[in-house]
Design a protein around this motif. Structure first.
Motif, PDB file in Angstrom:
ATOM      1  N   MET A  33      -3.781  10.344  -5.638  1.00 39.49           N
ATOM      2  CA  MET A  33      -2.460  10.113  -5.116  1.00 39.49           C
ATOM      3  C   MET A  33      -2.422   9.237  -3.863  1.00 39.49           C
ATOM      4  O   MET A  33      -1.817   9.787  -2.581  1.00 39.49           O
ATOM      5  N   ASP A  34      -3.271   8.246  -3.725  1.00 37.58           N
ATOM      6  CA  ASP A  34      -3.262   7.537  -2.549  1.00 37.58           C
ATOM      7  C   ASP A  34      -1.823   7.000  -1.890  1.00 37.58           C
ATOM      8  O   ASP A  34      -1.569   6.984  -0.741  1.00 37.58           O
ATOM      9  N   GLY A  35      -1.085   6.627  -2.786  1.00 33.83           N
ATOM     10  CA  GLY A  35       0.383   6.021  -2.378  1.00 33.83           C
ATOM     11  C   GLY A  35       1.189   7.419  -1.989  1.00 33.83           C
ATOM     12  O   GLY A  35       1.776   6.914  -0.804  1.00 33.83           O
ATOM     13  N   THR A  36       0.960   8.456  -2.371  1.00 29.20           N
ATOM     14  CA  THR A  36       1.580   9.573  -1.797  1.00 29.20           C
ATOM     15  C   THR A  36       1.087  10.110  -0.619  1.00 29.20           C
ATOM     16  O   THR A  36       1.878  10.327   0.191  1.00 29.20           O
ATOM     17  N   ALA A  37      -0.198   9.965  -0.476  1.00 29.33           N
ATOM     18  CA  ALA A  37      -0.989  10.328   0.807  1.00 29.33           C
ATOM     19  C   ALA A  37      -0.491   9.165   2.117  1.00 29.33           C
ATOM     20  O   ALA A  37       0.084   9.795   2.940  1.00 29.33           O
ATOM     21  N   LEU A  38      -0.334   8.125   1.532  1.00 29.22           N
ATOM     22  CA  LEU A  38       0.378   7.105   2.458  1.00 29.22           C
ATOM     23  C   LEU A  38       1.876   7.303   3.096  1.00 29.22           C
ATOM     24  O   LEU A  38       2.213   7.418   4.184  1.00 29.22           O
ATOM     25  N   LEU A  39       2.324   7.715   2.000  1.00 29.58           N
ATOM     26  CA  LEU A  39       3.932   8.148   2.243  1.00 29.58           C
ATOM     27  C   LEU A  39       4.194   9.285   3.055  1.00 29.58           C
ATOM     28  O   LEU A  39       4.964   9.365   4.116  1.00 29.58           O
ATOM     29  N   GLN A  40       3.251  10.348   2.496  1.00 31.72           N
ATOM     30  CA  GLN A  40       3.442  11.532   3.535  1.00 31.72           C
ATOM     31  C   GLN A  40       3.137  11.519   4.903  1.00 31.72           C
ATOM     32  O   GLN A  40       3.692  11.856   5.793  1.00 31.72           O
ATOM     33  N   THR A  41       1.999  10.649   5.046  1.00 33.17           N
ATOM     34  CA  THR A  41       1.516  10.564   6.512  1.00 33.17           C
ATOM     35  C   THR A  41       2.457   9.865   7.430  1.00 33.17           C
ATOM     36  O   THR A  41       2.802  10.246   8.506  1.00 33.17           O
ATOM     37  N   VAL A  42       3.208   8.829   6.698  1.00 33.58           N
ATOM     38  CA  VAL A  42       4.203   7.877   7.365  1.00 33.58           C
ATOM     39  C   VAL A  42       5.633   8.849   7.738  1.00 33.58           C
ATOM     40  O   VAL A  42       6.252   8.886   8.738  1.00 33.58           O
ATOM     41  N   ALA A  43       5.883   9.612   6.572  1.00 26.59           N
ATOM     42  CA  ALA A  43       7.201  10.324   6.633  1.00 26.59           C
ATOM     43  C   ALA A  43       6.840  11.565   7.904  1.00 26.59           C
ATOM     44  O   ALA A  43       7.826  11.640   8.661  1.00 26.59           O
ATOM     45  N   ILE A  67      -2.703  14.248  15.232  1.00 25.40           N
ATOM     46  CA  ILE A  67      -2.667  12.869  14.178  1.00 25.40           C
ATOM     47  C   ILE A  67      -3.664  13.177  13.262  1.00 25.40           C
ATOM     48  O   ILE A  67      -3.750  12.925  12.141  1.00 25.40           O
ATOM     49  N   ILE A  68      -5.111  13.710  13.645  1.00 25.91           N
ATOM     50  CA  ILE A  68      -6.014  13.913  12.628  1.00 25.91           C
ATOM     51  C   ILE A  68      -5.640  15.247  11.743  1.00 25.91           C
ATOM     52  O   ILE A  68      -5.885  15.086  10.442  1.00 25.91           O
ATOM     53  N   GLN A  69      -4.940  16.035  12.162  1.00 23.31           N
ATOM     54  CA  GLN A  69      -4.616  17.424  11.357  1.00 23.31           C
ATOM     55  C   GLN A  69      -3.517  16.783  10.346  1.00 23.31           C
ATOM     56  O   GLN A  69      -3.644  16.957   9.209  1.00 23.31           O
ATOM     57  N   ILE A  70      -2.603  15.878  10.632  1.00 21.60           N
ATOM     58  CA  ILE A  70      -1.761  15.251   9.737  1.00 21.60           C
ATOM     59  C   ILE A  70      -2.264  14.514   8.680  1.00 21.60           C
ATOM     60  O   ILE A  70      -1.950  14.684   7.402  1.00 21.60           O
ATOM     61  N   ALA A  71      -3.402  13.629   9.012  1.00 18.49           N
ATOM     62  CA  ALA A  71      -4.191  12.780   8.164  1.00 18.49           C
ATOM     63  C   ALA A  71      -4.932  13.805   7.024  1.00 18.49           C
ATOM     64  O   ALA A  71      -4.897  13.648   6.236  1.00 18.49           O
ATOM     65  N   LEU A  72      -5.837  14.905   7.529  1.00 18.07           N
ATOM     66  CA  LEU A  72      -6.383  15.769   6.551  1.00 18.07           C
ATOM     67  C   LEU A  72      -5.358  16.341   5.575  1.00 18.07           C
ATOM     68  O   LEU A  72      -5.696  16.467   4.507  1.00 18.07           O
ATOM     69  N   LEU A  73      -4.399  16.840   6.437  1.00 17.94           N
ATOM     70  CA  LEU A  73      -3.475  17.611   5.437  1.00 17.94           C
ATOM     71  C   LEU A  73      -2.922  16.855   4.525  1.00 17.94           C
ATOM     72  O   LEU A  73      -2.492  17.119   3.352  1.00 17.94           O
ATOM     73  N   ALA A  74      -2.595  15.403   4.665  1.00 19.48           N
ATOM     74  CA  ALA A  74      -1.739  14.611   3.828  1.00 19.48           C
ATOM     75  C   ALA A  74      -2.891  14.396   2.666  1.00 19.48           C
ATOM     76  O   ALA A  74      -2.321  14.052   1.384  1.00 19.48           O
ATOM     77  N   ILE A  75      -4.232  14.281   2.942  1.00 20.87           N
ATOM     78  CA  ILE A  75      -4.908  13.932   1.774  1.00 20.87           C
ATOM     79  C   ILE A  75      -5.110  15.200   0.985  1.00 20.87           C
ATOM     80  O   ILE A  75      -5.054  15.374  -0.250  1.00 20.87           O
ATOM     81  N   ILE A  76      -4.894  16.424   1.464  1.00 24.32           N
ATOM     82  CA  ILE A  76      -5.242  17.883   0.723  1.00 24.32           C
ATOM     83  C   ILE A  76      -3.704  17.933  -0.124  1.00 24.32           C
ATOM     84  O   ILE A  76      -3.662  18.122  -1.310  1.00 24.32           O
ATOM     85  N   ALA A  77      -2.480  17.601   0.630  1.00 24.29           N
ATOM     86  CA  ALA A  77      -1.229  17.662  -0.147  1.00 24.29           C
ATOM     87  C   ALA A  77      -1.061  16.754  -1.065  1.00 24.29           C
ATOM     88  O   ALA A  77      -0.481  17.240  -1.931  1.00 24.29           O
ATOM     89  N   SER A  78      -1.491  15.799  -0.831  1.00 24.81           N
ATOM     90  CA  SER A  78      -1.452  14.495  -2.062  1.00 24.81           C
ATOM     91  C   SER A  78      -2.295  14.864  -3.338  1.00 24.81           C
ATOM     92  O   SER A  78      -1.717  14.728  -4.481  1.00 24.81           O
ATOM     93  N   SER A  79      -3.391  15.514  -3.230  1.00 24.78           N
ATOM     94  CA  SER A  79      -4.182  15.975  -4.352  1.00 24.78           C
ATOM     95  C   SER A  79      -3.455  17.072  -5.107  1.00 24.78           C
ATOM     96  O   SER A  79      -3.671  17.509  -6.175  1.00 24.78           O
TER      97      SER A  79
END
Length: 440
Positions: free
Chosen positions: A319-329, A346-358
């Motif tokens: 869900m790379d589109g979802t990861a991008l959306l979640q990061t920006v949101a 910022i790093i925490q947000i990025a890592l959690l976005a990858i986990i959350a999107s999956s």
């Protein structure tokens, strides 16, 4: 000819070939804007009903299709070394694309700062409408990242099937299919059964696609009528950052990825999967689009062995589109509320976005619910969380449509790259537009 022009021409040919679906999207936008200005409850109810009928019909075949496709894909590979090779490439390729999406979303959000000055538009009086959804999500996910991964393992596979828990279903089916591959020829009755199930569900998908144009029209009109055109003025910077991020994925990341990891022409691939891309945009559901994605790939040159293994897993986990959306949101909300964005955060947000999107289900609106996992550690008050979610929920349909198009496209890009690596693409078929007339 420059690459971006080749891609635009390919998409144009795909739209020309499927003008009825494209017309349904455009007509849906126009009708939705009209219905937002002029209330016709009966028409809006009818549009909602038609849209839901289309989604339910196509969702009806998702679970039997996913189960049968994975069983056939894994048992057809057979060799454990080859299966591990496919799986490791899939994880690597999906990881590269998702990390690129998160980096793009982070950089764009930090440069353009869409959240500055947005707090007035986050009306707290609308928060009550989504408070229950947010409270449930927070209660389920607060401090329970390990439990999320534990939930991937079904204690009762039949219960997972009944509830449509796709990640748990896939974990069980992959395990079951590997066991079938190991037991040898004794598996033939079971594999033959699933081959019949797959063929039947693909035939049902062909029938359902006759309803693609009216279904996409109804879904688009219903979505646009709920938010109208005015909402774009107040959140234009937020939507602009998302749109630029998604376009960078489609026109820069995916072409570069295919250039480095395969010899597949991105323009030809986009033309081949144009129907799936448009239906993904209209339905905002990668799971609902999965049958059509498989049909586009298999009928246009990508082998069944690769597509049946990679695409069902990708529709659930990639869900790379979802990861991008979640990061920006999340960065948007942090900027709107004045939360300091330290490098660590910022790093925490990025890592959690990858986990959350999956962990995100491939259905409309699911991406926003898993944002609660990311917001949990940011220090926002419950009131701010709820008000921020209320704002995001008002526009979630249009952002869902964009991110789902990206998710589905990335699945096709990865399966094409793996198929090319393994010499499992019929390029004569892929490069022949006349062969594209048998879908939709």
């Amino acid at each position: 000819m420059k690459l971006h022009m080749q891609i635009l021409i390919a998409l144009g040919l795909g739209i020309k070939r499927n003008w009825h679906i494209f017309f349904g999207i455009i007509a849906g936008i126009i009708v939705g804007i009209f219905l937002h200005a002029h209330t016709f409850p009966l028409v809006q109810t009818l549009l909602t009903f038609i849209g839901q009928v289309f989604i339910r019909l196509i969702q009806m075949v998702v679970i039997p299709l996913v189960v049968s496709a994975i069983v056939i894909g894994i048992t057809s590979v057979g060799d454990n070394k080859q299966l591990g090779k496919f799986g490791s490439k899939m994880v690597l390729y999906y990881g590269i694309i998702t990390v690129a999406a998160v980096v793009i979303g982070t950089v764009l959000a930090l440069i353009f700062k869409p959240g500055l000055g947005a707090a007035p538009y986050i009306a707290e009086n609308t928060a009550v409408e989504v408070q229950a959804s947010v409270a449930t999500a927070m209660a389920q996910q607060q401090g329970n990242i390990l439990n999320i991964f534990l939930g991937f393992i079904p204690s009762n596979p039949l219960n997972a099937l009944a509830n449509g828990n796709m990640v748990a279903i896939i974990v069980f089916v992959v395990t079951f299919a590997i066991a079938l591959a190991k037991v040898g020829e004794v598996n033939r009755p079971i594999v033959s059964f699933f081959e019949s199930v797959f063929a039947a569900t693909m035939k049902i998908t062909d029938w359902i696609m006759f309803l693609a144009a009216p279904g996409v029209f109804a879904l688009t009109a219903s979505a646009v009528s709920s938010f109208g055109i005015d909402i774009f003025m107040s959140i234009s910077k937020y939507l602009g950052v998302l749109a630029v991020g998604f376009l960078l994925q489609l026109f820069v990341v995916y072409p570069l990825f295919l250039k480095f990891f395969s010899k597949v022409n991105i323009g030809i691939l986009y033309s081949a999967i144009a129907e799936a891309m448009m239906v993904a945009f209209g339905t905002a559901s990668s799971s609902a689009t999965l049958p059509l994605t498989i049909a586009c790939c298999e009928k246009r040159g990508i082998s069944h062995k690769i597509s049946s293994f990679v695409l069902p897993l990708g529709a659930t986990l990639n869900m790379d589109g979802t990861a991008l959306l979640q990061t920006v949101a999340v960065i948007f909300l942090a900027q709107a509320y004045g939360v300091p964005l330290t490098p660590f955060l910022i790093i925490q947000i990025a890592l959690l976005a990858i986990i959350a999107s999956s962990t995100c289900a491939g259905i409309p609106g699911a991406g926003l619910i898993t944002i609660a996992l990311i917001l949990n550690g940011m220090g926002l008050s419950p009131e701010q969380l709820v008000a921020g979610f209320a704002f995001l929920f008002t526009i979630e349909r249009i952002t869902d449509m964009m991110r789902t198009l990206v998710n589905v496209t990335s699945d096709a890009v990865v399966v094409a790259a793996i198929a090319d690596n393994e010499n499992e693409i019929n390029y004569d078929l892929l490069n022949n537009p006349k062969a594209y007339e048998d879908i939709a």
